[in-house]
Structures are given as C-alpha cells and as structure tokens.
Design an enzyme around this catalytic site. Structure first.
Site, PDB file in Angstrom:
ATOM      1  N   PRO A 187      26.493 -35.999 -21.150  1.00  0.00           N
ATOM      2  CA  PRO A 187      27.647 -36.518 -21.903  1.00  0.00           C
ATOM      3  C   PRO A 187      28.909 -36.331 -21.071  1.00  0.00           C
ATOM      4  CG  PRO A 187      26.940 -34.386 -22.784  1.00  0.00           C
ATOM      5  CD  PRO A 187      25.939 -34.775 -21.741  1.00  0.00           C
ATOM      6  N   MET A 188      29.719 -37.356 -20.972  1.00  0.00           N
ATOM      7  CA  MET A 188      30.980 -37.219 -20.232  1.00  0.00           C
ATOM      8  C   MET A 188      32.088 -37.993 -20.946  1.00  0.00           C
ATOM      9  SD  MET A 188      30.083 -37.204 -16.159  1.00  0.00           S
ATOM     10  CE  MET A 188      28.909 -38.548 -16.165  1.00  0.00           C
ATOM     11  N   ALA A 189      33.013 -37.226 -21.534  1.00  0.00           N
ATOM     12  CA  ALA A 189      34.142 -37.816 -22.243  1.00  0.00           C
ATOM     13  C   ALA A 189      34.962 -38.660 -21.271  1.00  0.00           C
ATOM     14  CB  ALA A 189      35.003 -36.710 -22.839  1.00  0.00           C
ATOM     15  N   GLN A 194      26.955 -37.111 -29.300  1.00  0.00           N
ATOM     16  CA  GLN A 194      27.340 -35.696 -29.251  1.00  0.00           C
ATOM     17  C   GLN A 194      28.534 -35.431 -30.163  1.00  0.00           C
ATOM     18  OE1 GLN A 194      29.511 -33.634 -26.033  1.00  0.00           O
ATOM     19  NE2 GLN A 194      27.650 -32.419 -25.758  1.00  0.00           N
ATOM     20  N   CYS A 208      32.242 -27.577 -23.947  1.00  0.00           N
ATOM     21  CA  CYS A 208      33.512 -28.147 -23.478  1.00  0.00           C
ATOM     22  C   CYS A 208      34.547 -27.039 -23.282  1.00  0.00           C
ATOM     23  CB  CYS A 208      34.021 -29.170 -24.482  1.00  0.00           C
ATOM     24  SG  CYS A 208      35.612 -29.852 -23.988  1.00  0.00           S
ATOM     25  N   ASN A 220      20.938 -28.378 -16.184  1.00  0.00           N
ATOM     26  CA  ASN A 220      22.086 -29.201 -15.789  1.00  0.00           C
ATOM     27  C   ASN A 220      23.045 -28.429 -14.886  1.00  0.00           C
ATOM     28  OD1 ASN A 220      25.186 -29.867 -17.339  1.00  0.00           O
ATOM     29  ND2 ASN A 220      24.211 -31.349 -15.994  1.00  0.00           N
ATOM     30  N   GLY A 223      25.345 -35.465 -14.336  1.00  0.00           N
ATOM     31  CA  GLY A 223      26.660 -35.925 -14.774  1.00  0.00           C
ATOM     32  C   GLY A 223      27.447 -36.536 -13.643  1.00  0.00           C
ATOM     33  N   ARG A 224      28.227 -35.713 -12.951  1.00  0.00           N
ATOM     34  CA  ARG A 224      29.195 -36.236 -11.974  1.00  0.00           C
ATOM     35  C   ARG A 224      28.569 -37.080 -10.879  1.00  0.00           C
ATOM     36  NH1 ARG A 224      31.607 -30.583 -10.684  1.00  0.00           N
ATOM     37  NH2 ARG A 224      29.427 -30.122 -11.131  1.00  0.00           N
TER      38      ARG A 224
HETATM   39  C1  LIG Z   1      34.635 -36.071 -16.801  1.00  0.00           C
HETATM   40  C2  LIG Z   1      33.674 -35.169 -17.493  1.00  0.00           C
HETATM   41  C3  LIG Z   1      33.567 -35.201 -18.867  1.00  0.00           C
HETATM   42  C4  LIG Z   1      32.678 -34.354 -19.530  1.00  0.00           C
HETATM   43  N1  LIG Z   1      32.560 -34.460 -20.893  1.00  0.00           N
HETATM   44  C5  LIG Z   1      31.610 -33.720 -21.538  1.00  0.00           C
HETATM   45  C6  LIG Z   1      31.380 -33.888 -22.932  1.00  0.00           C
HETATM   46  O1  LIG Z   1      32.021 -34.703 -23.603  1.00  0.00           O
HETATM   47  N2  LIG Z   1      30.436 -33.104 -23.515  1.00  0.00           N
HETATM   48  C7  LIG Z   1      29.694 -32.191 -22.800  1.00  0.00           C
HETATM   49  O2  LIG Z   1      28.845 -31.514 -23.363  1.00  0.00           O
HETATM   50  N3  LIG Z   1      29.899 -32.023 -21.470  1.00  0.00           N
HETATM   51  C8  LIG Z   1      30.817 -32.770 -20.837  1.00  0.00           C
HETATM   52  N4  LIG Z   1      30.971 -32.647 -19.483  1.00  0.00           N
HETATM   53  C9  LIG Z   1      30.074 -31.734 -18.743  1.00  0.00           C
HETATM   54  C10 LIG Z   1      28.842 -32.486 -18.225  1.00  0.00           C
HETATM   55  O3  LIG Z   1      28.069 -32.983 -19.289  1.00  0.00           O
HETATM   56  C11 LIG Z   1      27.972 -31.592 -17.332  1.00  0.00           C
HETATM   57  O4  LIG Z   1      27.524 -30.506 -18.108  1.00  0.00           O
HETATM   58  C12 LIG Z   1      28.733 -31.028 -16.121  1.00  0.00           C
HETATM   59  O5  LIG Z   1      29.493 -32.051 -15.497  1.00  0.00           O
HETATM   60  C13 LIG Z   1      27.771 -30.406 -15.101  1.00  0.00           C
HETATM   61  O6  LIG Z   1      26.828 -31.354 -14.659  1.00  0.00           O
HETATM   62  P1  LIG Z   1      26.988 -32.110 -13.236  1.00  0.00           P
HETATM   63  O7  LIG Z   1      27.122 -31.073 -12.175  1.00  0.00           O
HETATM   64  O8  LIG Z   1      25.743 -32.949 -13.107  1.00  0.00           O
HETATM   65  O9  LIG Z   1      28.231 -32.949 -13.335  1.00  0.00           O
HETATM   66  C14 LIG Z   1      31.871 -33.453 -18.809  1.00  0.00           C
HETATM   67  C15 LIG Z   1      31.999 -33.415 -17.418  1.00  0.00           C
HETATM   68  C16 LIG Z   1      32.861 -34.244 -16.761  1.00  0.00           C
HETATM   69  C17 LIG Z   1      32.947 -34.194 -15.249  1.00  0.00           C
END
Ligand SMILES: Cc1cc2nc3c(=O)[nH]c(=O)nc-3n(C[C@H](O)[C@H](O)[C@H](O)COP(=O)(O)O)c2cc1C
Length: 331
Positions: free
Chosen positions: A26-28, A80, A110, A211, A235-236
C-alpha cells in the site's frame, strides 16, 4: 540462491488464492487505480489501495469513499483502513465491504505525524492488545477477511512485532504483513530479515508477508529464503518500475534474470500509465500526479537531472509527449 519449487507456487489468504510471487505494498498518493493496474498487468500477485481513513469513511467523506473503489481487473485487491478506535474501524469496514474488496488490511505502520497523533498507524504498535480488538471488531462486523500490516515495533527499545502479530492472529487476522523497520527508523537503515523470520516462526496458523527493501528478483528470493515467509511485498522499487513484478515471477519460474526493458518499451509503459492516470483523474490533476511517476520512470537515464526538472513542470499530455520525444532524441 534457490528458486521456489513449483509445489510452493500459491498461498491462500482468507480463502483468496494468490500466486506466491510478490504483492504490491500500500502506498498513499502513489498506488492509485492507474498504478495498481500497471502492477497487476506485470504480474503483481495482489494490490492494495492507498490507506483510507476510517473516520473519513464514517463521516461520509467523498475522497475516502473514492479510495475504496475496486475494479474487477485489479483483483485480488485489498483496501487498507487506518484508525485507532475499534468501533469506527468496524463501521468503516462495513462501508468498505460494499465495494467488495477481496481483503481488508489494517494499517499499523504509517509513521506520519498526522496519523500517529490520532493513535493510528504505527502508534498501534505501542498497544498490541488494541490491534487485537480492532481485528476482532472488524471480523465481527464483516465477512471480508482481515489482514494486518505492522512494523518491527515503535522503536528498537520496544521492538514487539511478534507480540503484535500474535495479537492479530489470535483475534482472527488471516495474514500479517511486516515492514521490518521500527517507526523511529522510518525508512533508514535496512529492513531486518531476522524480525520477519521470528514473526513467521511465532505465527503458526496464518501466512506472513515480508516487506522492506526488495528491489530485484534476487532480493525477493533472498527474503523468501532467509525468513521462511509465505509471500513478499514490494513498494518503492515498483515506482517507475512496475515490471519488477514480471522479473520476480520470471525468476521464480525459470531461474533466469530478465533484463530491464529497452528504452522504447519503458517509454511505452510510462505512456500507458500516464494516459490511464489522466483518463481516471482528468488532465489537470492527472498531470500533476504524473510528475513524480515520470521522474521515477526516467531516473538513471542519461540527462535524468534535466528530465526530472521537466517532469516537475508537466501540465498537459502534450508536455508529456514532447518529453518522450526529447528522451528518444537524446538516447
Ligand atoms: C510513498 C509511500 C507511501 C506509503 N503509504 C503507505 C500506506 O498508505 N500504508 C502502509 O501500510 N504503508 C505505506 N507505505 C509503506 C510501504 O507499504 C512499505 O511498507 C515500505 O515502503 C517498505 O517497503 P519497500 O522497501 O518495498 O518500499 C508507504 C511507503 C511509501 C514510500
């Protein structure tokens, strides 16, 4: 590195059968319908909505309701919710259920002050018992299976991912996703694979989704191998690179590492994404939001700094097509 065997190709979460490749995190402000569609097209095993405020839903906020929309092509899809009060979370889940998501996920990770100050997001890591009550209240309110996304803890001193995961499991969660950093770490350092392994060992009855920091097929394989997790979440690394899901799946099926797409293909994928974004949100908002996505797609290319500057000024699809022309001419 071992590639997973064919008998381990699926995992079931709350009755939803998922390919055991990688799901989108999930990424807001990033993982909207257009982005999720791109990730599903390239093989993400499931996608999740941007986080949605439980209170926003309960008070009839239009924007919150829009975020809950699930289209058939995106399935399996989770929505979510964030919030800290079991009653509100249960009512919000009932509203969310009307959009027929495959899963409902609870945000316990978050770190943003606006969210944490209300007791939601990663503040829930301070109170595993409350996480359990929220899961239970949603379970009692809807038939949609509930998952929980946690962090390693609030801080290294109070690390409690295992306790939080067990509270969720005991109260009826059907999977736990864990971003293996504490709230205090935000995104610094690296995700701690040992935490994921400990959660997996402790939580016997439901799948655990690892993750943090997966940026290649090999990194995904490494997380599976070193933690024993049931699924991984990206995610990223999917930002400007939705084809990472194809690379992960291909590696697991064949052991081969797919190269990055050729420039022409990358530009075509970017155009498909941005055109869908504009179709969804109109040119004015769509192109504003396209600025970050285009900068991600063009990162690392020759003249990337200049492209980043131009991305920041995009206002129309015409601007966007001239940028594509420029990139083609330069490369
Ligand atoms: C821009 C952005 C927005 C995010 N929004 C959420 C969110 O709405 N809910 C959530 O549980 N995690 C959110 N995350 C966290 C990601 O879901 C993930 O746990 C975190 O980026 C680590 O994973 P990664 O290394 O693959 O990016 C967000 C991360 C980023 C970078």
């Amino acid at each position: 590195m071992n590639v997973k065997k064919s008998d381990e190709n699926y995992v079931t979460i709350g009755g939803v059968k998922l390919e055991r490749t990688a799901v989108l995190a999930p990424m807001a402000s990033v993982a909207d319908h257009a982005f999720r569609m791109m990730c599903r097209k390239f093989g993400a095993a499931a996608v999740t909505s941007e986080m949605v405020s439980a209170k926003g839903i309960c008070y009839g906020d239009k924007k919150s309701a829009e975020l809950l929309t699930v289209t058939e092509e995106e399935r399996p899809m989770s929505v979510q919710l964030f919030g800290s009060e079991p009653d509100f979370m249960a009512r919000a889940a009932q509203e969310a259920a009307k959009y027929k998501p495959d899963l409902i996920d609870i945000n316990c990770g978050c770190p943003v002050a606006k969210v944490v100050s209300t007791g939601a997001g990663s503040a829930l890591m301070k109170d595993p018992e409350l996480i359990g009550r929220i899961v239970r209240s949603i379970r009692n309110a809807t038939d949609i299976p509930v998952t929980v996304k946690i962090r390693r803890g609030w801080s290294l001193d109070t690390e409690n991912a295992v306790e939080a995961a067990k509270a969720a499991e005991q109260n009826g969660a059907c999977a736990i996703a864990i971003h293996a950093r504490t709230k205090d770490q935000l995104y610094s350092g690296s995700a701690d694979l040992d935490t994921i392994a400990r959660v997996k060992k402790a939580v016997g009855s439901i799948p655990v989704i690892g993750n943090g920091d997966i940026d290649s097929a090999q990194a995904a394989a490494r997380m599976y191998e070193l933690t024993g997790c049931d699924l991984v979440m990206v995610g990223r690394a999917a930002c400007g690179r939705p084809w990472i899901f194809r690379q992960i799946k291909h590696y697991f099926l064949t052991g081969e590492i797919l190269p990055e797409p050729a420039l022409e293909d990358k530009l075509a994928i970017m155009a498909e994404h941005i055109e869908l974004l504009v179709k969804d949100k109109g040119e004015y908002i769509g192109m504003k939001e396209a600025r970050k996505h285009t900068a991600w797609y063009l990162k690392g290319m020759k003249n990337a700094a200049e492209y980043r500057r131009i991305c920041g000024t995009l206002s129309t699809l015409e601007d966007f097509y001239s940028l594509i022309k420029q990139v083609k001419n330069d490369n």
